[in-house]
Write a protein that holds these residues in place. Structure first.
Motif, short mmCIF file in Angstrom:
data_model
loop_
_atom_site.label_atom_id
_atom_site.label_comp_id
_atom_site.label_asym_id
_atom_site.label_seq_id
_atom_site.Cartn_x
_atom_site.Cartn_y
_atom_site.Cartn_z
N ILE A 303 -31.52 3.67 -18.30
CA ILE A 303 -29.84 2.34 -18.48
C ILE A 303 -29.86 3.38 -19.85
CG2 ILE A 303 -29.29 0.42 -19.65
CD1 ILE A 303 -31.22 -0.54 -17.44
N THR A 304 -28.75 4.27 -19.76
CA THR A 304 -27.92 4.88 -20.86
C THR A 304 -26.38 4.66 -21.09
OG1 THR A 304 -27.43 6.74 -19.68
CG2 THR A 304 -30.08 6.61 -20.47
N LYS A 305 -25.82 4.72 -22.06
CA LYS A 305 -24.51 4.61 -22.34
C LYS A 305 -23.87 5.32 -21.39
CE LYS A 305 -20.27 4.02 -24.69
NZ LYS A 305 -19.70 4.79 -24.28
N GLU A 306 -24.05 6.56 -20.98
CA GLU A 306 -23.20 7.22 -20.43
C GLU A 306 -22.99 6.66 -18.57
OE1 GLU A 306 -23.52 11.45 -17.73
OE2 GLU A 306 -24.60 11.53 -18.92
N ASN A 307 -24.22 5.91 -17.97
CA ASN A 307 -24.43 5.58 -17.10
C ASN A 307 -23.87 4.40 -17.21
OD1 ASN A 307 -25.52 7.77 -15.02
ND2 ASN A 307 -27.62 6.58 -16.13
N MET A 308 -23.81 3.69 -17.75
CA MET A 308 -23.28 2.54 -18.74
C MET A 308 -21.26 2.36 -18.44
SD MET A 308 -25.56 0.29 -17.53
CE MET A 308 -26.04 0.46 -17.02
N ASP A 309 -20.49 3.64 -18.55
CA ASP A 309 -19.60 3.74 -18.83
C ASP A 309 -19.42 3.73 -17.45
OD1 ASP A 309 -19.53 3.44 -21.29
OD2 ASP A 309 -19.35 5.54 -21.22
N ILE A 310 -20.45 4.48 -16.45
CA ILE A 310 -20.15 4.50 -15.01
C ILE A 310 -20.61 3.71 -13.66
CG2 ILE A 310 -20.91 5.79 -12.40
CD1 ILE A 310 -21.85 7.77 -14.54
N VAL A 311 -21.30 2.73 -14.67
CA VAL A 311 -21.42 1.44 -13.90
C VAL A 311 -20.20 0.06 -14.16
CG1 VAL A 311 -22.75 -0.86 -14.19
CG2 VAL A 311 -23.80 1.20 -13.58
N LEU A 312 -19.49 0.06 -15.20
CA LEU A 312 -18.62 -0.62 -15.86
C LEU A 312 -16.83 -0.19 -14.98
CD1 LEU A 312 -19.09 -0.97 -20.08
CD2 LEU A 312 -19.13 -2.95 -17.85
N ALA A 313 -17.17 0.92 -14.56
CA ALA A 313 -16.04 1.27 -13.82
C ALA A 313 -16.10 1.50 -12.57
CB ALA A 313 -15.02 3.32 -14.57
N LEU A 314 -17.04 1.47 -12.20
CA LEU A 314 -17.49 1.77 -10.53
C LEU A 314 -17.37 -0.35 -10.06
CD1 LEU A 314 -19.72 3.95 -9.71
CD2 LEU A 314 -17.10 4.46 -9.47
N GLY A 315 -18.06 -0.70 -11.04
CA GLY A 315 -18.10 -1.85 -11.00
C GLY A 315 -16.54 -2.59 -11.57
N LYS A 316 -15.61 -2.85 -12.21
CA LYS A 316 -14.12 -3.53 -12.47
C LYS A 316 -13.73 -2.76 -10.83
CE LYS A 316 -14.51 -3.29 -16.92
NZ LYS A 316 -14.21 -2.76 -18.38
N LYS A 317 -13.43 -1.16 -10.78
CA LYS A 317 -12.68 -1.19 -9.25
C LYS A 317 -13.23 -1.61 -8.06
CE LYS A 317 -11.45 3.27 -7.60
NZ LYS A 317 -11.52 4.44 -7.64
N ASP A 318 -14.25 -2.01 -7.92
CA ASP A 318 -14.98 -2.85 -6.41
C ASP A 318 -15.08 -4.04 -6.63
OD1 ASP A 318 -17.66 -3.06 -7.82
OD2 ASP A 318 -17.99 -1.32 -6.57
N ASP A 319 -14.85 -4.76 -8.20
CA ASP A 319 -14.07 -6.03 -8.28
C ASP A 319 -16.67 -6.68 -8.29
OD1 ASP A 319 -12.78 -8.09 -9.25
OD2 ASP A 319 -12.68 -9.07 -7.12
N SER A 320 -17.01 -5.85 -7.98
CA SER A 320 -18.27 -7.19 -8.31
C SER A 320 -19.16 -7.01 -10.15
CB SER A 320 -19.29 -4.99 -7.80
OG SER A 320 -19.29 -4.20 -8.38
N ILE A 321 -17.40 -6.69 -10.97
CA ILE A 321 -17.92 -7.54 -11.97
C ILE A 321 -16.49 -7.62 -12.66
CG2 ILE A 321 -18.32 -6.37 -14.36
CD1 ILE A 321 -20.07 -3.77 -13.78
N ARG A 322 -16.32 -8.54 -12.78
CA ARG A 322 -15.32 -9.52 -12.69
C ARG A 322 -15.48 -10.53 -13.57
NH1 ARG A 322 -17.12 -10.31 -7.97
NH2 ARG A 322 -17.72 -13.18 -7.44
#
Length: 376
Positions: A303-322
């Motif tokens: 759980i790092t800043k770099e990985n969280m940036d990726i999670v947020l980007a991908l999560g918003k893109k696939d609508d799993s984070i909204r």
């Protein structure tokens, strides 16, 4: 020698006069109070190493997760050799879940064979009195075993007991070991040989590909394709990549394509199964959600800043984070990590309650200094 403390416990199938032996399920048991709960969990930690010098003979405990093709790379480089006899090994390779695979504590009903013999005899006599032509051939095999091995134990079939007898034979907790694992467990407890965790061998493997953003998009397209050849190639790329450096993208690929991947026969191959074992999501892995992704990242201290940036980007893109997302780790109104997740990003994993209390004490000593949320 702990194996001397265990008693053989025979398994049965069926019930009443249809009771028969199940030799493949034979176990060895010892009352749970014989060992404390932590004695086996600490087995590897006390004698563990994290490096190899080269030239060692290594033995793999069952259920290690290093894929064969990666192991072959180490062997081809003459860095190590693998032996099938644990006594010939210089180092023993284990998986973090190895002990749970070798020994477990269960609540079971067992009865000593010498106590079971008269019960079975009485049951046969009663049955013959009611019906002289009734067959008792199956249960006679069980009877013969209890007579030949009076000191062993055997599964207790409650249908064999009278109401009065049932109150005498209560179940209890036992440590149970499969027959094939008892010698191995005994050796592991008594050996002076060093242990190394299977994931530590990953660093000796060169040429493992990292799935980056571009690779993720390419594999994503392959898995969305109707061409089976593309799916096969995508599965191979996932199974053969560097798990540690590809972790976030691997998790999103599994999360987004699990429902179709579970039907692919290639996902039953040893390398892909090793990937799932590495992620500790062997069962129901095709039902991953965004919180599972975060939990697995925490397990691997990623759980790092770099990985969280990726999670947020991908999560918003696939609508799993909204907005109004149903998540324990992301605020519902504004898409941002929770306070707990932000603190975890500072250490790479979630902190336990004791560590939180220590942090609270430190915060109280410095009330005047205000901190802002971790920026993205």
């Amino acid at each position: 020698m702990i194996k001397e403390l265990f008693k053989k416990a025979h398994a049965t199938i069926g019930y009443n006069l249809q009771l028969t032996l199940s030799k493949e399920k034979t176990k060895y048991i010892v009352p749970a109070k014989t060992f404390n709960d932590d004695c086996f969990k600490d087995l590897f930690a006390t004698k563990s190493t994290t490096t190899l010098k080269g030239g060692e003979k290594i033995y793999f405990i069952p259920n290690c997760i290093l894929p064969r093709f990666k192991l072959n790379k180490i062997k081809e480089a003459d860095f190590i050799s693998v032996v099938k006899n644990i006594k010939s090994a210089d180092v023993i390779v284990y998986n973090e879940n190895a002990i749970d695979k070798l020994i477990s504590k269960r609540y079971s009903y067992y009865i000593q064979c010498e106590d079971y013999t008269p019960i079975i005899k009485e049951k046969i006599i009663e049955a013959k009195e009611d019906n002289p032509n009734i067959s008792t051939d199956k249960i006679k095999d069980v009877l013969d075993l209890t007579i030949e091995h009076p000191n062993d134990f055997i599964d207790l079939d409650w249908w064999m007991l009278s109401t009065e007898d049932r109150s005498r034979y209560n179940g209890k907790h036992y440590w149970t070991v499969k027959e094939a694992h008892l010698e191995l467990l005994d050796f592991l407890v008594n050996t002076d040989k060093p242990f190394i965790q299977d994931k530590e061998l990953q660093k000796y493997i060169s040429n493992a590909v990292t799935i980056d953003e571009k690779g993720y998009e390419e594999i994503n397209e392959m898995l969305e394709s109707s061409d089976d050849n593309n799916s096969v190639l995508a599965i191979e790329l996932m199974a053969n990549c560097d798990y540690e450096t590809s972790l976030v993208y691997l998790l999103f690929l599994l999360k987004n394509h699990g429902n179709t991947l579970k039907y692919k026969k290639e996902c039953s191959h040893v390398n892909f199964k090793s990937l799932l074992e590495f992620l500790n999501i062997k069962r129901n892995w095709y039902y991953l959600n965004i919180d599972h992704v975060i939990q697995i990242l925490s397990d691997h201290k990623q759980i790092t800043k770099e990985n969280m940036d990726i999670v947020l980007a991908l999560g918003k893109k696939d609508d799993s984070i909204r907005v109004n997302t149903n998540s324990d780790y992301f605020v519902a109104d504004v898409i941002t990590p929770t306070e707990e997740l932000q603190k975890a990003m500072e250490k790479g994993c979630f902190v336990n309650d004791e560590e939180k209390e220590e942090e609270d004490v430190d915060d109280n000593d410095d009330d005047e200094n205000e901190t802002e949320d971790y920026p993205f």
